[in-house]
Design an enzyme around this catalytic site. Structure first.
Site, PDB file in Angstrom:
ATOM      1  CD1 TRP A 130      -2.585   1.701   0.460  1.00  0.00           C
ATOM      2  CD2 TRP A 130      -2.018   1.879   2.619  1.00  0.00           C
ATOM      3  NE1 TRP A 130      -3.292   2.744   1.000  1.00  0.00           N
ATOM      4  CE2 TRP A 130      -2.961   2.885   2.328  1.00  0.00           C
ATOM      5  CE3 TRP A 130      -1.517   1.795   3.918  1.00  0.00           C
ATOM      6  CZ2 TRP A 130      -3.417   3.792   3.277  1.00  0.00           C
ATOM      7  CZ3 TRP A 130      -1.962   2.690   4.861  1.00  0.00           C
ATOM      8  CH2 TRP A 130      -2.903   3.678   4.539  1.00  0.00           C
ATOM      9  CG  ASP A 162      -2.898  -2.965   6.552  1.00  0.00           C
ATOM     10  OD1 ASP A 162      -4.084  -2.918   6.925  1.00  0.00           O
ATOM     11  OD2 ASP A 162      -2.351  -2.045   5.920  1.00  0.00           O
ATOM     12  CE  LYS A 171     -10.366   0.695   2.612  1.00  0.00           C
ATOM     13  NZ  LYS A 171      -9.884   1.687   1.707  1.00  0.00           N
TER      14      LYS A 171
HETATM   15  C1  LMR Z   1      -6.587   2.775  -0.722  1.00  0.00           C
HETATM   16  O1  LMR Z   1      -5.603   2.033  -0.726  1.00  0.00           O
HETATM   17  O2  LMR Z   1      -7.034   3.314  -1.731  1.00  0.00           O
HETATM   18  C2  LMR Z   1      -7.333   2.992   0.563  1.00  0.00           C
HETATM   19  O3  LMR Z   1      -6.750   2.275   1.590  1.00  0.00           O
HETATM   20  C3  LMR Z   1      -7.530   4.418   0.879  1.00  0.00           C
HETATM   21  C4  LMR Z   1      -6.277   5.090   1.320  1.00  0.00           C
HETATM   22  O4  LMR Z   1      -6.297   5.689   2.402  1.00  0.00           O
HETATM   23  O5  LMR Z   1      -5.265   5.047   0.624  1.00  0.00           O
END
Ligand code: LMR
Length: 400
Positions: free
Chosen positions: A134, A215, A250
Site C-alpha cells: 500500500w 494489515d 470499507k
Molecule cells: C486505498 O488504498 O485506496 C485505501 O486504503 C484508501 C487510502 O487511504 O489510501
C-alpha cells in the site's frame, strides 16, 4: 509583515492515492471516473451509506445520553466485538486475555499507533514491506522513525506471488524485524497467500522471532468474514505475538468516520496489561482519545443479531458486485479487441486489480479520458458499474 519562518518549506508531492482524488474532484469532465482510491461504489456509482448503518444511527441517537470523553483506548464493548471478529467469538485468546485491542482512527490511525508503539520499544528494529505494498505504508513507518525495506512479493511475469523470494528473504531477517503482512485482499496486487503458504510464513516468523504486523483492512471483501480471517487466526493459534491493524472503513462503508482498531497479541493477560498501558500513552500523546460515534454504531451492529445479519448481507452484496465487475472487466477488455490475456484479474481478490498498465498508459488515460488510476497500475474495480465499464475498457484498449 515580519519575515515568514516558513519560506524554506517546499511543496510536498501529492499523495499517490488521495492526491488523485483531489485531482479528480477538480476535473470538469462529466464522464470522469475515479479508479484510484479504494472506495466501494454501488451499481449506480454512489458511495452508499449502508442501510444497517442508518438504522443503527437512528437507534443510537435516540438513546444517546452523553457526549463525555471515551476512555483513551476507546469504547470497551467495541474493542471486545473487534476481537470476536478477528479471532472468533469462542477463541481462547479472548477468554485468556491474550489480546489487547484499542479503538483506532481507521486502518491508517491504527497502523500509526502500532508503529509508534513498536518504535518506542524496538528502536533498532527495521520494517519490511511487501514489494509492492500500500502506497502509504512506507511513509507511515518512516514517519514513525523506522528504516523501511521490502521483501519480494509480486511476480509480474506470472501475475502471481513470488513466494520463494518472499520466504527466502524473511529467513534472513534478524529477530524483532517488523514484517508487515496483508492478512487478506493484498493492497495493491489482490494476490494473497494460500493457507499452506501462510503456514510456511508462520514457521519462519516463529523460528526467527520476527514481529508480524498484519494489515487487515478488507475483512469480508475476499471470501467472507470467517475465511478472510484465516491468516490472523493462524498467527493467533501459533501463539505468535503480533500486531493487527483492522478497519471498518470499507466493510461498513464508514470511510469518513475513521473507525478501526489496533490489536496486540501477547503471551499472557499480565503482559496484556503492560502493553495496553503503553499503547494508551501513545494515543494520549497523539489525540488523547478516539471519537465515540463510529464505535457506537459498529458495536451496535456487531452485537445485535438482527443488525448483524443485515450487515453481513450488505457486505456480501458489495463483495459479490466487485467479483461480478472483475469477470465483466476481463470479458469486456476482450470484446474491445484487447489481445493481451487479462484473465489473471479474476484470480485477484478484494477491491483492486493490479492491471500491469504502464505509467505512460496511466498518464494517458488520465489526460485523455479522465480515468484516474494509481501510478502503479492499480485499478479499483469497486468503482466500476454497468454504465461506465464499457467506456473504461474502450479507453484502456486504446492505450494498450
Ligand atoms: C486505498 O488504498 O485506496 C485505501 O486504503 C484508501 C487510502 O487511504 O489510501
Amino acid at each position: 509583515m515580519s519575515t515568514s519562518p516558513f519560506t524554506h518549506i517546499e511543496q510536498a508531492p501529492p499523495d499517490p492515492i488521495i492526491g488523485l482524488t483531489e485531482a479528480f474532484n477538480n476535473d470538469s469532465n462529466p464522464s470522469k471516473v475515479n479508479l484510484g482510491v479504494g472506495i466501494y461504489q454501488d451499481a449506480s456509482g454512489k458511495v452508499p451509506v449502508l442501510k444497517v448503518v442508518r438504522e443503527a444511527e437512528a437507534r443510537y441517537y435516540a438513546a444517546e445520553t452523553t457526549k463525555t470523553y471515551l476512555p483513551i483506548d476507546g469504547l470497551a464493548a467495541y474493542n471486545k466485538e473487534v476481537q470476536k471478529l478477528l479471532f472468533g467469538a469462542d477463541s481462547p485468546i479472548i477468554a485468556e486475555g491474550r489480546a489487547v485491542t484499542v479503538q483506532g482512527l481507521g486502518g491508517t490511525g491504527s497502523l500509526k499507533v502500532g508503529a509508534d508503539f513498536l518504535r518506542r520499544f524496538f528502536p533498532d528494529a527495521q520494517v519490511w514491506l511487501s514489494n509492492p505494498s500500500w502506497e502509504n505504508h512506507q511513509q507511515l513507518f518512516e514517519a514513525a522513525g523506522f528504516k523501511v525495506n521490502s521483501y519480494p512479493y509480486y511476480d509480474a511475469e506470472t501475475h502471481g506471488l513470488n513466494f520463494n523470494g518472499m520466504l527466502e528473504t524473511l529467513k534472513t531477517l534478524p529477530a524483532n524485524s517488523v514484517v508487515v503482512l496483508h492478512a487478506c485482499c493484498h493492497n495493491p496486487t489482490g494476490v494473497d497467500l494460500s493457507e499452506e503458504q501462510w503456514k510456511l510464513v508462520i514457521d519462519v516468523v516463529q523460528g526467527n522471532n520476527l514481529t508480524p504486523f498484519l494489515d487487515f483492512a478488507y475483512q469480508g471483501f475476499g471470501d467472507g468474514l470467517e475465511a478472510d480471517a484465516f491468516a490472523v487466526r493462524a498467527f493467533a493459534e501459533a501463539g505468535i505475538p503480533c500486531l493487527i491493524a483492522s478497519s471498518f472503513s470499507k466493510s461498513f462503508a464508514m470511510y469518513r468516520e475513521r473507525i478501526g482498531a489496533l490489536t496486540v497479541l501477547t503471551a499472557s493477560a499480565e503482559e496484556s496489561k503492560r502493553v495496553l498501558s503503553q499503547v494508551k500513552r501513545v494515543i494520549r500523546t497523539n489525540y488523547s482519545s478516539p471519537p465515540s460515534h463510529p464505535a457506537q454504531i459498529v458495536n451496535l451492529v456487531l452485537s445485535d443479531p438482527e443488525l448483524r445479519q443485515q450487515w453481513e448481507a450488505e457486505l456480501a452484496e458489495m463483495r459479490d458486485r466487485i467479483k461480478d465487475m472483475r469477470e465483466k472487466f476481463v470479458e469486456m477488455l476482450r470484446e474491445k479487441g484487447v489481445e493481451q490475456d487479462f484473465s489473471f484479474i479474476k484470480n485477484q481478490r478484494g477491491m483492486f486489480s493490479y492491471s500491469g498498465l504502464a505509467p505512460e498508459a496511466v498518464k494517458m488515460l488520465r489526460e485523455e479520458n479522465s480515468l484516474y488510476i494509481v501510478g502503479s497500475g492499480r485499478i479499483c474495480l469497486a468503482a466500476m458499474n454497468d454504465n461506465n465499464i464499457g467506456a473504461i475498457c474502450e479507453a484502456i484498449a486504446n492505450v494498450l
